[in-house]
Write an enzyme that holds these catalytic residues in place. Structure first.
Site, PDB file in Angstrom:
ATOM      1  N   GLU A   2       0.715  -1.114  -0.096  1.00  0.00           N
ATOM      2  CA  GLU A   2       0.035   0.006   0.003  1.00  0.00           C
ATOM      3  C   GLU A   2       0.697   1.136   0.197  1.00  0.00           C
ATOM      4  OE1 GLU A   2      -3.156   0.682  -0.696  1.00  0.00           O
ATOM      5  OE2 GLU A   2      -4.120  -1.228  -0.288  1.00  0.00           O
TER       6      GLU A   2
ATOM      7  N   ASP B  77      -6.474   8.215  -0.445  1.00  0.00           N
ATOM      8  CA  ASP B  77      -5.773   7.238   0.686  1.00  0.00           C
ATOM      9  C   ASP B  77      -4.654   7.788   1.217  1.00  0.00           C
ATOM     10  OD1 ASP B  77      -7.451   5.590  -0.640  1.00  0.00           O
ATOM     11  OD2 ASP B  77      -6.272   4.808  -1.972  1.00  0.00           O
TER      12      ASP B  77
END
Length: 148
Positions: free
Chosen positions: A53, A71
């Site tokens: 990620e 994000d």
């Protein structure tokens, strides 16, 4: 004077970069913060998730033009569902947290929010990077040699 300006620019670039964890340092930190085995998810899976990620970077952000969300942080927690950035239309803020808190070098808030994410029915499958890079794979390498 020139040296002071250069030093200031160097310090600014370090501040903007945030903390990039070493793999084992992150594994130890996540274990200390209670993620090892949380909701049946191994520590190795959490470290794998963070690798794919954010590459272990607390300051990582990624804008999603489709829903105008972003994000945030080491787990790339999304502003549409989980945190408040003051910009995302229709944001839910299920973690009841400012998205900026997810960018701190101290990842305790990010871990607390990640625990909230996995309590939802999707669990850790909420993260696309986990599904693409960690699910149904031997993830033991992510904690190998870390003494955890």
């Amino acid at each position: 004077m020139k040296a002071v300006i250069i030093l200031g620019l160097v310090l600014l670039s370090v501040t903007v970069q945030g903390k990039i964890f070493e793999r084992c340092e992150l594994a130890r930190t996540l274990k200390r913060l209670g993620l090892d085995g949380y909701r049946g998810i191994s520590l190795a899976n959490w470290v794998c998730l963070a690798k794919w990620e954010s590459d272990y970077n607390t300051q990582a952000t990624n804008y999603n033009p489709g829903d105008q969300s972003t994000d945030y942080g080491i787990f790339q927690i999304n502003s549409h569902y989980w945190c408040n950035n003051g910009k995302t239309p229709g944001a839910v803020n299920a973690c009841r947290i400012s998205c900026n808190a997810l960018l701190q070098d101290n990842i305790a808030d990010a871990v607390t929010c990640a625990k909230r994410v996995v309590r939802d029915p999707q669990g850790i499958r909420a993260w696309v990077a986990w599904r693409n890079h960690c699910q149904n794979r031997d993830v033991s390498q992510y904690v190998q040699g870390c003494g955890v």
